[in-house]
Design an enzyme around this catalytic site. Structure first.
Site, mmCIF file in Angstrom:
data_model
loop_
_atom_site.group_PDB
_atom_site.id
_atom_site.type_symbol
_atom_site.label_atom_id
_atom_site.label_comp_id
_atom_site.label_asym_id
_atom_site.label_seq_id
_atom_site.Cartn_x
_atom_site.Cartn_y
_atom_site.Cartn_z
ATOM 1 N N ASP A 37 0.854 -1.195 0.000
ATOM 2 C CA ASP A 37 0.000 0.000 0.000
ATOM 3 C C ASP A 37 0.889 1.245 0.000
ATOM 4 O O ASP A 37 2.097 1.185 0.238
ATOM 5 C CB ASP A 37 -0.999 -0.010 1.154
ATOM 6 C CG ASP A 37 -0.329 0.104 2.515
ATOM 7 O OD1 ASP A 37 0.904 0.269 2.569
ATOM 8 O OD2 ASP A 37 -1.047 0.021 3.525
ATOM 9 N N ILE A 38 0.240 2.362 -0.316
ATOM 10 C CA ILE A 38 0.969 3.632 -0.469
ATOM 11 C C ILE A 38 1.190 4.217 0.927
ATOM 12 O O ILE A 38 0.263 4.300 1.750
ATOM 13 C CB ILE A 38 0.178 4.604 -1.355
ATOM 14 C CG1 ILE A 38 -0.044 3.962 -2.740
ATOM 15 C CG2 ILE A 38 0.891 5.944 -1.479
ATOM 16 C CD1 ILE A 38 -0.970 4.766 -3.642
ATOM 17 N N GLU A 74 -5.906 2.133 -0.838
ATOM 18 C CA GLU A 74 -4.589 2.324 -1.439
ATOM 19 C C GLU A 74 -3.775 1.039 -1.435
ATOM 20 O O GLU A 74 -2.563 1.069 -1.649
ATOM 21 C CB GLU A 74 -3.822 3.420 -0.675
ATOM 22 C CG GLU A 74 -3.381 3.039 0.737
ATOM 23 C CD GLU A 74 -4.444 3.292 1.791
ATOM 24 O OE1 GLU A 74 -4.094 3.431 2.960
ATOM 25 O OE2 GLU A 74 -5.656 3.352 1.419
#
Length: 675
Positions: A536-537, A580
């Site tokens: 994930d970001i 995300e």
């Protein structure tokens, strides 16, 4: 191979010929059934009789030899018990031994040897010979009666055997021995009582030397026959044929005598064993041949009586075959024949009436078919077995727009769309095997346009015709096909929408679940690695707060596009897992490969250099990644596998983000490996 094929090979076409064929087969079978047990049982019986005869002959011979040995030993013992011999009175002993020698012609002399091994009395030769080294002297000193093997006499220079008995005086002191040589010819005379042209017994010592004369050779000749070798090894020869020393095939057996020093062999020639059986078999087969001849004559007469009425029926069938449907047999001609032939006449006449009735019905049916074909809106065509047009109904002219001369005689494949030809050929094979098939295909009109047809095709085999005809009823389904095509396109769009993420355009969570389960099952079946990357970001919520949701959506699209471009080069797939968070499935990839792929993704996103002022670790957008690898087994679950990747992602975040952490799996989920 069927009997019809046999009849064709032998060119037997008539009923009489086939009756003869079956008769010959029956006779051959009968002869085999009668002769095989006769031969097997007969030969077995003769062989058993020969075995019993040999056993009795050898046992009797053994008994006689042992009895003869016993008598000779008793004779010598009687000499050893004489008072003059016990007393060692040489002069009186000389006279007594000479009297004994004259009365016992089996012996070639009687010899007295004193306790020192020196001959003192010899009825046939000189005395004073030292025999202390002889085995019979040594055995006598031990107190044993002894019979030697075959020896060559010193004086006669001929083969002999010696019977020796120790001599003791009244005080039981050893005084020497008395022995008597016996010519081997004497034993040969005893053995000769059991010899004739078919069977014989003979003696052989352990060295293979013949002790009695036989068909195997003279006395003194060595033999090495199979029975001799088997006897030395102690193997049985009962009920076995073998080649004797003289090359003759014999059935034999043996017995050991003389303390297993001599071998009595009894043999009967194979030719003599089966001679009476072969004579009986010859008579048996001559009788069978005579019976076959008589039965064959009777069979010819019966065949002629059956054939004549059948020929009349055949003549009637030819009349009907030539179109004379009113022809009937004359029933009076069959009054003297068998009941079955009379019934055949009645059935033929009934068949003739039925055929005449069916001919009229067929004519009416053809008329009705032509009327239906000409008025039907469906196209009706008739083809030969190769597909050439033989008939096209009027509806066919309207649908295809061809004239009859442009279609009839032409190959139907010429009008079919090239992409459908292989399918039609496959259906054609099914049609020829099963008789019916339904085909949907495209066909070319005269103007070059292709239309869709749905055809029900049936293969009909007409009587009297080697090749079948193909009846095809076709309907124009072009409009239906267009509707189906539009429906398929719509379904394709719907499937695409249901499997793709609406924002990023990559595969969605639902597709991830389905695809991961499929790859898990493949890896379980093949026992191969399966790897999963979850990422994930970093600080994406802060990114949204800083730049707004529209910029956040653009960031998600850029990350998804970059990962997708990177992993699809190696045939892998990326999915949006939620928010995300993204996932990459890597089939047949171990933990090292998964870590390397994850690191490449991390570097690629960092190299995009998308500004991220809210990040606490970098001025650009970065990602954290967790990788898990496994070889699936039945005791492991997919849920735990996903959990392992998620735990690795969580560890990456704990270790400062913008890094890769793996949950390595080989045998169990235990060990973390950090960069």
């Amino acid at each position: 191979m069927s009997f019809n094929h046999v009849f064709r090979l032998l060119r037997i076409s008539s009923l009489k010929g086939r009756l003869r064929f079956w008769f010959i087969c029956f006779i051959i079978l009968l002869v085999l059934l009668a002769s095989i047990p006769f031969v097997i049982i007969g030969k077995h019986t003769k062989r058993e009789e020969a075995n019993i005869s040999i056993e009795k002959m050898i046992n009797l011979q053994k008994l006689m030899i042992e009895h003869w040995f016993g008598e000779r030993v008793a004779d010598i013992k009687s000499v050893a018990e004489l008072p003059t011999v016990k007393a060692g009175k040489v002069t009186e002993m000389q006279e007594a031994l000479e009297v004994f020698d004259r009365n016992h012609l089996e012996f070639t002399g009687i010899v007295y040897v004193n306790e020192n091994g020196i001959t003192e009395v010899d009825t046939t030769g000189p005395v004073g010979l030292d025999l202390s080294d002889r085995p019979y002297y040594k055995e006598a000193k031990k107190g044993n009666v002894f019979i030697t093997d075959v020896l060559i006499g010193r004086q006669s220079n001929k083969p002999i055997i010696i019977f020796s008995v120790p001599v003791y005086d009244e005080k039981k002191r050893f005084r020497g021995l008395v022995f008597g040589p016996v010519s081997i010819k004497t034993i040969n005379n005893v053995m000769g009582q059991f010899q004739d042209s078919a069977r014989e017994t003979y003696l052989v010592n352990r060295d293979g030397m013949l002790i009695s004369e036989s068909r195997q050779g003279r006395i003194g000749k060595n033999i090495k026959s199979e029975i001799y070798k088997q006897a030395l090894e102690g193997n049985t020869m009962t009920n076995r044929f073998y080649i004797a020393h003289n090359g003759e095939k014999v059935l034999g057996d043996y017995r050991w005598v003389h303390n297993n020093q001599w071998l009595i062999i009894g043999e009967i020639a194979e030719s003599e064993i089966y001679a009476s059986f072969y004579n009986m078999a010859t008579i048996f087969f001559l009788v069978i041949l005579f019976v076959i001849f008589i039965v064959y004559i009777l069979m010819i007469r019966v065949a002629n009586q059956v054939e004549a009425p059948i020929r009349k029926v055949l003549a009637g069938t030819r009349e009907i075959g030539e179109g004379n449907y009113g022809y009937r047999l004359i029933k009076a001609d069959y009054n003297e024949d068998a009941k079955e032939l009379q019934e055949l006449c009645d059935n033929f006449n009934n068949m003739g009436e039925l055929i005449e009735s069916h001919i009229h019905s067929i004519a009416k049916s053809e008329e009705r078919f032509r009327m239906i074909a000409e008025s039907s809106s469906d196209m009706i065509t008739i083809h030969d077995s190769l597909g050439k047009y033989l008939y096209v109904s009027p509806a066919g002219k309207e649908i295809l727009q061809y004239e009859d001369d442009e279609v009839l005689g032409h190959d139907s494949y010429y009008f079919i769309h090239p992409d459908d030809i292989e399918m039609i050929k496959g259906n054609h094979e099914i049609l020829l095997n099963e008789g019916y098939v339904v085909s949907t295909y495209r066909i070319r009109r005269k103007n070059g346009e292709y239309i869709w047809l749905e055809s029900s095709i049936k293969c009909l085999q007409e009587k009297g015709s080697e090749e079948p005809q193909i009846i095809v009823i076709s309907r124009n389904i072009t409009e239906r096909k267009m509707v189906e095509y539009k429906l398929q396109e719509a379904n394709k769009v719907l499937r695409e929408l249901s499997t793709r993420d609406g924002l990023t355009g990559i595969w969605n969570r639902r597709t991830f679940d389905e695809h991961l389960e499929m790859e898990w099952n493949c890896a379980l079946k093949d026992s191969t690695f399966l790897s999963l990357i979850m990422l994930d970001i970093d600080y994406f919520k802060t990114y949204n707060d800083t730049y707004g949701h529209q910029e956040g959506d653009d960031c998600l699209k850029s990350v998804a596009r970059e990962i997708n471009d990177l992993v699809k080069k190696s045939g892998h797939m990326v999915f949006r897992y939620g928010g995300e968070e993204f996932c990459v499935i890597l089939p047949e990839t171990d933990y090292e490969g998964a870590e390397a792929a994850a690191e490449n993704i991390r570097i690629a996103i960092e190299d995009l250099q998308m500004p991220h002022e809210g990040s606490q670790i970098n001025s650009y957008v970065t990602i954290s990644l967790g990788a898990a690898s496994i070889i699936p087994t039945k005791d492991k679950t997919l849920a735990n596998f996903i959990k392992s990747a998620d735990e690795a992602l969580y560890r990456a975040k704990q270790d400062g983000r913008n890094c890769v952490r793996s949950y390595e799996e080989i045998n169990k989920f235990h060990e973390y490996t950090n960069y």
